[in-house]
Design a protein around this motif. Structure first.
Motif, mmCIF file in Angstrom:
data_model
loop_
_atom_site.group_PDB
_atom_site.id
_atom_site.type_symbol
_atom_site.label_atom_id
_atom_site.label_comp_id
_atom_site.label_asym_id
_atom_site.label_seq_id
_atom_site.Cartn_x
_atom_site.Cartn_y
_atom_site.Cartn_z
ATOM 1 N N ALA A 86 0.724 -1.088 -0.135
ATOM 2 C CA ALA A 86 -0.030 -0.143 -0.036
ATOM 3 C C ALA A 86 0.870 1.234 -0.122
ATOM 4 C CB ALA A 86 -0.965 0.093 1.341
ATOM 5 N N LEU A 87 1.969 1.214 0.665
ATOM 6 C CA LEU A 87 3.087 2.166 0.657
ATOM 7 C C LEU A 87 3.730 2.493 -0.732
ATOM 8 C CD1 LEU A 87 4.222 4.268 3.157
ATOM 9 C CD2 LEU A 87 5.929 2.818 3.021
ATOM 10 N N ALA A 88 3.759 1.526 -1.418
ATOM 11 C CA ALA A 88 4.277 1.646 -2.837
ATOM 12 C C ALA A 88 3.306 2.197 -3.675
ATOM 13 C CB ALA A 88 4.767 0.330 -3.339
ATOM 14 N N GLU A 89 1.852 1.927 -3.437
ATOM 15 C CA GLU A 89 1.043 2.513 -4.222
ATOM 16 C C GLU A 89 0.832 4.029 -3.919
ATOM 17 O OE1 GLU A 89 -0.963 1.487 -6.445
ATOM 18 O OE2 GLU A 89 -0.759 -0.742 -6.556
ATOM 19 N N GLU A 90 0.867 4.456 -2.657
ATOM 20 C CA GLU A 90 0.819 5.690 -2.156
ATOM 21 C C GLU A 90 1.904 6.376 -2.645
ATOM 22 O OE1 GLU A 90 0.265 8.409 1.847
ATOM 23 O OE2 GLU A 90 0.305 6.180 1.843
ATOM 24 N N SER A 91 3.002 5.932 -2.921
ATOM 25 C CA SER A 91 4.249 6.586 -3.480
ATOM 26 C C SER A 91 4.281 6.708 -4.843
ATOM 27 C CB SER A 91 5.516 5.860 -2.923
ATOM 28 O OG SER A 91 6.533 6.350 -3.424
ATOM 29 N N ILE A 97 12.224 2.822 6.382
ATOM 30 C CA ILE A 97 13.173 2.418 5.314
ATOM 31 C C ILE A 97 12.679 2.163 3.931
ATOM 32 C CG2 ILE A 97 14.790 0.817 4.920
ATOM 33 C CD1 ILE A 97 15.202 -0.056 7.754
ATOM 34 N N VAL A 98 11.530 1.659 3.833
ATOM 35 C CA VAL A 98 11.016 1.304 2.441
ATOM 36 C C VAL A 98 10.713 2.479 1.782
ATOM 37 C CG1 VAL A 98 9.142 0.159 1.201
ATOM 38 C CG2 VAL A 98 10.282 -1.092 3.081
ATOM 39 N N GLY A 99 9.810 3.381 2.677
ATOM 40 C CA GLY A 99 9.661 4.691 2.418
ATOM 41 C C GLY A 99 10.790 5.443 1.579
ATOM 42 N N HIS A 100 11.915 5.477 2.249
ATOM 43 C CA HIS A 100 13.254 6.043 1.654
ATOM 44 C C HIS A 100 13.542 5.341 0.307
ATOM 45 C CE1 HIS A 100 17.410 7.650 1.335
ATOM 46 N NE2 HIS A 100 17.514 6.150 1.160
ATOM 47 N N GLU A 101 13.419 4.013 0.230
ATOM 48 C CA GLU A 101 13.829 3.486 -1.114
ATOM 49 C C GLU A 101 12.595 3.570 -2.179
ATOM 50 O OE1 GLU A 101 16.628 2.088 -1.417
ATOM 51 O OE2 GLU A 101 17.096 2.107 0.611
ATOM 52 N N LEU A 102 11.603 3.786 -1.671
ATOM 53 C CA LEU A 102 10.575 4.084 -2.702
ATOM 54 C C LEU A 102 10.744 5.514 -3.130
ATOM 55 C CD1 LEU A 102 7.526 2.575 -0.957
ATOM 56 C CD2 LEU A 102 8.440 1.880 -3.287
ATOM 57 N N GLY A 103 11.510 6.513 -2.383
ATOM 58 C CA GLY A 103 11.678 7.879 -2.567
ATOM 59 C C GLY A 103 12.789 7.991 -4.006
ATOM 60 N N HIS A 104 13.426 6.816 -4.078
ATOM 61 C CA HIS A 104 14.405 7.037 -5.187
ATOM 62 C C HIS A 104 13.735 6.614 -6.170
ATOM 63 C CE1 HIS A 104 18.190 7.341 -2.819
ATOM 64 N NE2 HIS A 104 17.751 6.214 -2.165
ATOM 65 N N ASP A 106 7.723 12.462 4.454
ATOM 66 C CA ASP A 106 6.452 12.976 3.835
ATOM 67 C C ASP A 106 5.361 11.773 3.749
ATOM 68 O OD1 ASP A 106 7.102 15.506 3.605
ATOM 69 O OD2 ASP A 106 7.738 15.507 1.523
ATOM 70 N N LEU A 107 5.921 10.673 3.030
ATOM 71 C CA LEU A 107 5.036 9.505 2.956
ATOM 72 C C LEU A 107 4.567 8.977 4.356
ATOM 73 C CD1 LEU A 107 4.194 7.794 0.485
ATOM 74 C CD2 LEU A 107 5.936 6.385 0.936
ATOM 75 N N THR A 108 5.279 8.755 5.394
ATOM 76 C CA THR A 108 4.860 7.949 6.641
ATOM 77 C C THR A 108 4.482 9.060 7.480
ATOM 78 O OG1 THR A 108 7.027 8.041 7.454
ATOM 79 C CG2 THR A 108 6.558 6.209 6.204
ATOM 80 N N GLY A 109 5.120 10.365 7.397
ATOM 81 C CA GLY A 109 4.306 11.103 8.383
ATOM 82 C C GLY A 109 5.051 10.893 9.816
ATOM 83 N N ASP A 110 6.059 10.181 9.928
ATOM 84 C CA ASP A 110 6.465 9.754 11.198
ATOM 85 C C ASP A 110 7.877 9.929 11.290
ATOM 86 O OD1 ASP A 110 6.884 8.227 13.624
ATOM 87 O OD2 ASP A 110 5.836 6.516 13.111
ATOM 88 N N ALA A 146 10.369 7.073 -6.862
ATOM 89 C CA ALA A 146 9.333 8.217 -7.233
ATOM 90 C C ALA A 146 10.023 9.566 -7.631
ATOM 91 C CB ALA A 146 8.598 8.635 -5.965
ATOM 92 N N THR A 147 11.202 9.834 -7.344
ATOM 93 C CA THR A 147 11.848 10.997 -7.761
ATOM 94 C C THR A 147 12.695 10.790 -9.130
ATOM 95 O OG1 THR A 147 13.470 10.772 -6.031
ATOM 96 C CG2 THR A 147 11.616 12.373 -5.726
ATOM 97 N N ASP A 148 12.842 9.471 -9.339
ATOM 98 C CA ASP A 148 13.597 9.003 -10.651
ATOM 99 C C ASP A 148 14.961 9.107 -10.533
ATOM 100 O OD1 ASP A 148 11.330 8.476 -12.317
ATOM 101 O OD2 ASP A 148 11.088 10.495 -12.937
ATOM 102 N N ASP A 149 15.321 8.803 -9.169
ATOM 103 C CA ASP A 149 16.851 9.049 -9.059
ATOM 104 C C ASP A 149 17.737 7.708 -9.920
ATOM 105 O OD1 ASP A 149 16.527 10.723 -7.315
ATOM 106 O OD2 ASP A 149 16.670 9.651 -5.511
ATOM 107 N N TYR A 150 16.885 6.514 -10.208
ATOM 108 C CA TYR A 150 17.510 5.450 -11.063
ATOM 109 C C TYR A 150 17.870 6.098 -12.303
ATOM 110 C CZ TYR A 150 16.378 2.587 -7.212
ATOM 111 O OH TYR A 150 16.276 1.981 -5.762
ATOM 112 N N LEU A 151 16.792 6.919 -12.781
ATOM 113 C CA LEU A 151 16.965 7.566 -14.149
ATOM 114 C C LEU A 151 18.080 8.566 -14.132
ATOM 115 C CD1 LEU A 151 16.184 8.215 -17.185
ATOM 116 C CD2 LEU A 151 14.720 9.685 -16.345
ATOM 117 N N THR A 152 18.292 9.166 -13.032
ATOM 118 C CA THR A 152 19.451 10.479 -12.947
ATOM 119 C C THR A 152 20.621 9.420 -12.911
ATOM 120 O OG1 THR A 152 17.969 11.693 -11.886
ATOM 121 C CG2 THR A 152 20.501 11.812 -11.515
ATOM 122 N N GLY A 153 20.647 8.189 -12.250
ATOM 123 C CA GLY A 153 22.151 7.434 -12.218
ATOM 124 C C GLY A 153 22.381 6.905 -13.357
#
Length: 422
Positions: free
Chosen positions: A221-226, A276-283, A366-370, A285-292
């Motif tokens: 669900a977190l991945a979907e929300e991201s 932790i997963v929210g951080h990895e999903l951030g990569h 931002d995703l978890t708010g925690d 969501a923001t196309d960091d893999y494309l940048t790399g």
């Protein structure tokens, strides 16, 4: 225009394109500074003093060996490349098979790669001893040997095939080989990005789906929300090798999956795993893999064009004992130049990486708010992974791919202050 000048011009244009990608796609400012100023970075805050001392002691024991291995490997590569020794070795190893140029390239690359690995092997073994001593490594020595052998074999085989293609191009197209090779290098980076999760990762870990349950449901669900839906949540058998905690997202589109170390699953509560997963999903969501990938493709293409310029310099070829880029005796020189280029690129890659990691931290918050779960998770990671809370500034600048734990905690506290201020 001569082929040599053309290669230098293309290398410069591609290098400029790389600079533009770095400048435009790196998030230089991730979070606004809260009223009253940024939270001070306090190394060791929130972590028991004994844990900080242990992490600093671990880093102090490992850092000299890492530097020594780097210097030794580069020195041996330089000796083989800039003296006739490497060229003679390339010819000698292929002689039993007739001495053809292709055998010289393939066997020469394999032998030189193996030699470079053997020279630094005692330092690698010392590093493993240190990791065992501090409880970070759980590998048996046979498993360590197997991992070293597999990684060396994969690297050597891929390098041998690539150099075979490079020398073949130089023999078929003596003036324009570098242009074809430059384009091929960019394509290979793109292909490698897709193949790595399905070819290399399974060579070192086994993966099993996370059983159905609340955590699996929440992570999907977190991945979907991201905005980055994942097809599966897998658990890697990392505990066979380490006590470190980690998670990552790998694959693209229909192959995207969330991967948890089994150590993470066993030792962290769900809220911290989600952070932790929210951080990895951030990569994602923001196309960091494309940048790399863009950085890698442009960097590889520019490097090969620069190689075309360097390998047309007669004094350098003579120093290496080679006559032309199509001479298989050029292999030691190419390997040395690759090693130097990789070293020079390291701090550039890492300064970009630290900013991308900070933006992924923002995405997780931002995703978890925690923020509290994020801070607690960072403290647990620091303790489990023996992360140095305050590495030397030069070391962090050159080798640090992530902000330090205390920097990330201060970042989360700033985020919380901004949230509280509305």
């Amino acid at each position: 225009m001569s082929a040599r000048r053309a290669a230098l011009l293309v290398a410069g244009v591609l290098g400029l394109a790389l600079v533009l990608v770095i400048a435009l796609r790196t998030p230089w400012t991730v979070l606004a500074e809260p009223t009253g100023g940024a939270t001070p970075v306090r190394p060791g805050a929130g972590v028991p003093a004994a844990v900080v001392d242990r992490a600093e002691s671990f880093a102090a024991a490992l850092r000299p060996a890492s530097l020594a291995s780097l210097v030794l490997g580069l020195t041996v590569s330089a000796v083989l490349a800039l003296t006739p020794l490497g060229a003679r070795l390339v010819r000698a190893v292929a002689r039993p098979l007739g001495g053809g140029w292709a055998w010289q390239v393939l066997l020469g690359t394999l032998v030189l790669s193996l030699l470079g690995r053997l020279v630094t092997l005692p330092l690698s073994a010392y590093g493993e001893v240190v990791r065992h001593r501090y409880g970070l490594s759980t590998r048996s020595w046979p498993l360590w040997g197997r991992d070293v052998a597999v990684s060396t074999a994969i690297d050597a085989a891929l390098t041998a095939v690539l150099l075979l293609a490079l020398v073949w191009l130089a023999r078929r197209a003596p003036r324009s080989w570098w242009a074809w090779a430059s384009g091929g290098a960019a394509v290979l980076v793109l292909v490698g990005t897709f193949l790595y999760p399905v070819v290399v990762e399974p060579a070192f870990n086994s993966f099993q789906p996370l059983p159905a349950g609340q955590l699996r449901t929440d992570l999907l669900a977190l991945a979907e929300e991201s905005g980055s839906p994942a097809e599966d949540v897998l658990v890697a058998d990392a505990s066979r090798r380490t006590t470190a905690l980690n998670a990552y997202v790998s694959g693209f589109g229909a192959t995207r999956r969330i991967v948890l170390y089994d150590t993470t699953l066993d030792r962290l509560p769900d809220a911290e795993i989600e952070s932790i997963v929210g951080h990895e999903l951030g990569h994602v969501a923001t196309d960091d893999y494309l940048t790399g990938t863009l950085m890698g493709a442009l960097g590889a293409a520019a490097a090969v064009a620069a190689l075309g310029w360097l390998l047309s310099w007669t004094p350098l070829l003579r120093r290496a004992g080679a006559e032309s880029p199509g001479d298989p005796r050029v292999v030691p020189l190419v390997l040395f130049l690759i090693a130097v280029g990789t070293l020079v690129a390291t701090p550039v890659q890492n300064v970009v990486s630290r900013h991308l990691e900070a933006r992924a931290d923002l995405h997780a918050l931002d995703l978890t708010g925690d923020a509290q779960a994020f801070i607690t998770m960072q403290n647990r990671l620091a303790a489990a992974n023996l992360s140095d809370p305050a590495p030397p500034a030069a070391w962090q600048w050159f080798f640090g791919s992530h902000p330090t734990g205390p920097q990330r905690i201060a970042f989360a506290q700033d985020w919380q202050r901004l949230e509280d201020a509305g």
